[in-house]
Scaffold this active site. Structure first.
Site, short mmCIF file in Angstrom:
data_model
loop_
_atom_site.label_atom_id
_atom_site.label_comp_id
_atom_site.label_asym_id
_atom_site.label_seq_id
_atom_site.Cartn_x
_atom_site.Cartn_y
_atom_site.Cartn_z
N ASP A 126 47.42 42.26 -67.28
CA ASP A 126 46.08 42.31 -67.89
C ASP A 126 46.10 41.77 -69.31
O ASP A 126 47.03 42.06 -70.09
CB ASP A 126 45.60 43.76 -67.95
N GLU A 139 38.81 40.32 -67.92
CA GLU A 139 37.52 40.87 -67.51
C GLU A 139 36.39 39.96 -67.97
O GLU A 139 36.38 39.52 -69.12
CB GLU A 139 37.34 42.27 -68.12
N GLU A 192 35.29 45.66 -59.16
CA GLU A 192 35.47 47.10 -59.39
C GLU A 192 34.13 47.84 -59.36
O GLU A 192 33.19 47.43 -60.06
CB GLU A 192 36.18 47.33 -60.75
O1 KIV Z 1 43.73 48.05 -65.62
C1 KIV Z 1 43.72 48.21 -64.40
O2 KIV Z 1 44.50 48.99 -63.82
C2 KIV Z 1 42.76 47.46 -63.62
C3 KIV Z 1 42.56 47.87 -62.19
C4 KIV Z 1 41.85 49.14 -62.15
C5 KIV Z 1 41.91 46.80 -61.40
O3 KIV Z 1 42.16 46.56 -64.12
#
Ligand code: KIV
Length: 280
Positions: free
Chosen positions: A83, A115, A182
């Protein structure tokens, strides 16, 4: 088999479901990779479940690189997706490329996730141009919790549903290889999935997505601060761990642990000589 953007996209084309779980460390990565997960997501949810923050906003690039590198060391076959934390890509395409590059170069991620939809297509395209695969994330996007007004289901009105579909098409067009949906109503997620060539990975978005992702502490019953409706408990490891911790405390307090089997021996003559020398 080593999972790549191509193998994952082939699975969608063949109607095979994709599996992804969050992962934040080496030992867990080895377990998940050995279990045959397609993707391990080093989610910024580590802010909640590992670091104990209320939301993902405080998570830093250094946090993400540290955990991504640990997961990558424990992974042989799954694709490691990292991420991009809050403000690591929103500020400019330059920042987006540099920070995505750090996750790949220092964290050894195979792809990054960010995102946002149409508003971040410039960033997605720039990162993809730098040869870094991008997974997009739409619907309930936790980094926007303060503008969304809380952790709520998204896409329920006509306008919001239309926007979600437009965003999904936009991120595909910009070069994203997959998209997380989500907290989206099941029928909307299924429709979006059918409209895209790239795989959709659902979390609280129903069975019509091409794949599923969950936070592993949620599905193993290891995190009790809150539990979203979409979480299914596949095992109650949290209780099993707590019970083992209690047994450990009891055995240590009672002098039962460690038994002989768990200790090392030394020649008695050495101990005697040591005691004699020490007494002089
Ligand atoms: O940060 C995370 O774990 C996520 C998932 C919930 C998709 O983005």
């Amino acid at each position: 088999m080593k999972q790549t953007v191509q193998t994952l996209q082939q699975k969608k084309a063949q109607g095979e479901k994709l599996t992804m779980l969050t992962c934040y460390d080496y030992s867990m990565a080895k377990l998940m990779d050995g279990a045959g997960l397609d993707m391990l997501l080093v989610g910024d949810s580590l802010g909640n479940v590992i670091l104990g923050y209320d939301d993902t906003i405080p998570v830093t690039m250094e946090d993400m690189i540290h955990h991504t590198a640990a997961v990558a060391r424990g992974t042989r076959e799954a694709l490691v997706v990292a991420d991009m934390p809050f403000l690591s890509y929103q500020t400019s395409t330059y920042d987006a490329v540099v920070n995505a590059g750090r996750l790949m170069k220092e964290g050894r991620a195979g792809a990054v996730k960010l995102e946002g939809g149409a508003a971040f297509c410039e960033q997605i395209a720039a990162i993809v141009r730098a040869s870094i695969p991008v997974m997009a994330h739409l619907g309930m996007t936790p980094q926007s919790v303060h503008t969304l007004g809380g952790f709520k289901v998204q896409g329920k009105t006509m306008e919001a549903a239309r926007k979600l579909l437009e965003d999904a098409r936009a991120v595909e067009q910009a070069g994203a290889f997959a998209v997380v949906l989500e907290c989206v109503p099941e029928k909307l997620a299924a429709y979006v999935t059918a409209q895209l060539h790239i795989p959709t990975i659902g979390i609280g978005a129903g069975a019509g997505c091409d794949g599923q992702v969950l936070v592993y502490q949620d599905m193993l019953g290891m995190f009790s601060d809150y539990c979203p409706k979409f979480v299914k408990r596949f095992a109650d490891i949290g209780s099993a761990m707590q019970s083992a911790f209690r047994s450990y405390c009891t055995e240590v307090q009672m002098g039962q642990f460690p038994e002989k089997a768990y200790t090392y021996t030394i020649d008695d003559a050495i101990i005697e000589q040591l005691m004699q020398e020490d007494a002089q």
